[in-house]
Design an enzyme around this catalytic site. Structure first.
Site, mmCIF file in Angstrom:
data_model
loop_
_atom_site.group_PDB
_atom_site.id
_atom_site.type_symbol
_atom_site.label_atom_id
_atom_site.label_comp_id
_atom_site.label_asym_id
_atom_site.label_seq_id
_atom_site.Cartn_x
_atom_site.Cartn_y
_atom_site.Cartn_z
ATOM 1 N N LYS A 164 18.074 3.830 -19.710
ATOM 2 C CA LYS A 164 17.337 2.788 -18.997
ATOM 3 C C LYS A 164 15.994 3.286 -18.476
ATOM 4 O O LYS A 164 15.092 2.495 -18.215
ATOM 5 C CB LYS A 164 18.193 2.210 -17.871
ATOM 6 C CG LYS A 164 19.379 1.431 -18.438
ATOM 7 C CD LYS A 164 20.151 0.668 -17.388
ATOM 8 C CE LYS A 164 21.195 -0.224 -18.035
ATOM 9 N NZ LYS A 164 22.321 0.511 -18.641
HETATM 10 C C1 LIG Z 1 23.234 0.011 -19.620
HETATM 11 C C2 LIG Z 1 24.004 1.014 -20.399
HETATM 12 C C3 LIG Z 1 24.621 0.688 -21.637
HETATM 13 C C4 LIG Z 1 24.612 -0.717 -22.217
HETATM 14 O O1 LIG Z 1 23.331 -1.104 -22.650
HETATM 15 P P1 LIG Z 1 23.014 -2.653 -22.936
HETATM 16 O O2 LIG Z 1 21.550 -2.714 -23.192
HETATM 17 O O3 LIG Z 1 23.426 -3.387 -21.694
HETATM 18 O O4 LIG Z 1 23.819 -3.065 -24.120
HETATM 19 C C5 LIG Z 1 25.271 1.699 -22.339
HETATM 20 N N1 LIG Z 1 25.348 2.953 -21.848
HETATM 21 C C6 LIG Z 1 24.781 3.305 -20.658
HETATM 22 C C7 LIG Z 1 24.913 4.694 -20.182
HETATM 23 C C8 LIG Z 1 24.091 2.348 -19.895
HETATM 24 O O5 LIG Z 1 23.536 2.700 -18.713
#
Ligand SMILES: *Cc1c(COP(=O)(O)O)cnc(C)c1O
Length: 462
Positions: free
Chosen positions: A113
């Site tokens: 993220k």
């Molecule tokens: C947010 C997140 C996901 C999922 O990603 P999306 O874009 O919501 O599909 C997977 N793994 C981790 C570690 C995350 O923080």
């Protein structure tokens, strides 16, 4: 110039800057580009050997309109990724013959993220500095999104950030990532309640229009188009390092809200030679069931050791449906009405369109643990539980086309689950080891809308 339209067809079209500040469209839909810019094989070939930042500029430039000059945009990209702990930003490792791991956890909060949040922080600040405006960002988090937002916005002059997290219900590493940054514009709020309570109060704040306009409320959750856009870049950087445009690749993506994998879909629509995008779900497998049966039916979240993928409703899936239904906003609005009543059914035509691009698979809790242990054994890689879900599902889709699985978080973010599976307790990278001893700054808040609104008003007036 690029405009953005709503997936439900009944909200005004916006510029990139407006879509970034707005988040959700007023008709309840999500913003998507009116047309997808195409990138030719020659242009892809020109990315070979370029830095991550240069690839980011080339891929994203057609989307941002006149919000920034080229020089400004390059400067924002450089700042966004300067704090990463790896020169390659998104390094690629080999796990097995024709199976690769794209490490997306070298940012300041150790999850993918950061790629989007760091850039959106820079872009929002720069856009606000031009207009002289100030905004208030309020977010609710079960862990990863809140810390990524805090790291991205701390110390920025035109933004106040309030992050609500459920008191006593996040891991110590996750809590400290939110409570140890000591910038005055950051407010970590521990709410007496669950994540659902935090999210409900957040929605209440957005639905109180007098409050929303009064404090200039903005959102940075994963439906924000600017976040999706920033994630398109690493599909290009990874594919190019494995031979694109001359060789196809496939990706497997640990999926929750469908934001990350939708970015891969955009890369494919732009012309990046991607064969398949594989949706990997944990035991909360609504997307795998939907793609297998055509029935999209939430049936309650069961907490897992990959908590960032524990979802009921996968918001960004609406964007893929919009294309699969020939960009018919009315059809999408009707599906979402059906969902409110319990479930919707994907038409046969739309399902075939989706299956031409996407495959899917599910990984149980014990399969996740086995994969962490097995991958450490076979390839000396310690995976986080989310990445392990990806690696497990990818194994069913290996073949002549190179497979790239996205590693979405660093194992040290989930030390208990990783230790239980592998016997090894992953250590935090040295650059953040002091987090465990730094003083914490947090305000305990009641699960009460009026009290929260008063606190936000009082803090931003300072
Ligand atoms: C947010 C997140 C996901 C999922 O990603 P999306 O874009 O919501 O599909 C997977 N793994 C981790 C570690 C995350 O923080």
């Amino acid at each position: 110039m690029m405009r953005y339209i709503s997936t439900r067809g009944a909200a005004p079209s916006l510029t990139f800057g407006e879509a970034m500040m707005t988040g959700l469209a007023r008709d309840g839909g999500l913003y998507v580009p009116e047309t997808i810019p195409h990138i030719s094989p020659d242009q892809i070939a020109a990315l070979v050997g370029q830095s991550y930042e240069d690839i980011a500029f080339a891929v994203m430039r057609p989307y941002i309109g006149d919000l920034f000059t080229d020089a400004e945009f390059k400067g924002l990209i450089a700042k966004a990724y300067a704090g990463f702990g790896h020169m390659a930003r998104a390094p690629l490792k080999q796990l097995a013959p024709n199976h690769f791991l794209l490490e997306l956890f070298h940012g300041p909060t150790l999850a993918f993220k950061d790629f989007a949040m760091q850039l959106i922080g820079q872009m929002m600040q720069a856009a606000l500095a031009k207009s002289g405006e100030r905004i208030t960002i309020v977010g609710a988090t079960s862990g990863d999104t809140g810390s990524a937002a805090i790291e991205a916005f701390k110390g920025l002059a035109n933004v106040d950030v309030f992050i609500l997290f459920p008191h006593g219900r996040v891991s110590e590493v996750q809590r400290r990532q939110m409570t140890t940054p000591d910038a005055a514009n950051i407010h970590a709020l521990a709410i007496d309640g669950t994540f659902d309570d935090a999210q409900a109060r957040l929605k209440d704040m957005f639905n109180d229009f007098a409050f929303r306009d009064g404090v200039r409320l903005a959102g940075v959750n994963s439906i924000n188009w600017a976040r999706v856009l920033a994630q398109v870049v690493y599909y290009f950087s990874a594919a190019v390092s494995l031979g694109a445009p001359h060789r196809k690749v496939s990706f497997t993506v640990p999926t929750g809200n469908f934001g990350d994998i939708f970015a891969g879909y955009i890369a494919r629509q732009m012309g990046l030679p991607i064969e398949k995008l594989v949706i990997a779900t944990n035991q909360n497998d609504i997307l795998h069931r939907a793609l297998s049966t055509g029935d999209y039916r939430p049936d309650g979240v069961v907490p897992s050791i990959s908590p960032s993928m524990d979802i009921q409703v996968s918001s960004n899936f609406e964007r893929a449906l919009f294309d699969a239904y020939g960009r018919d906003g009315k059809a999408i609005a009707a599906l979402m009405d059906d969902l409110k009543a319990g479930a919707f059914h994907i038409s046969q035509g739309a399902l075939e369109t989706l299956r031409a691009t996407f495959a899917s698979g599910r990984c149980s809790e014990s399969e996740t643990q086995d994969t962490i242990r097995q991958t450490l054994n076979d390839s000396a890689e310690l995976l986080c539980p989310h990445s392990a879900v990806g690696v497990y599902v990818a194994q069913d889709h290996l073949g002549a086309t190179p497979m790239i699985t996205l590693a979405t978080a660093h194992p040290a973010k989930f030390p208990d689950a990783v230790e239980q599976a592998s016997g090894l307790r992953p250590a935090l990278p040295p650059r953040m080891a002091d987090m465990m001893t730094k003083p914490e700054r947090v305000t305990r808040v009641p699960n009460d809308l009026a009290a929260l609104q008063a606190l936000v008003r009082e803090r931003i007036a300072r």
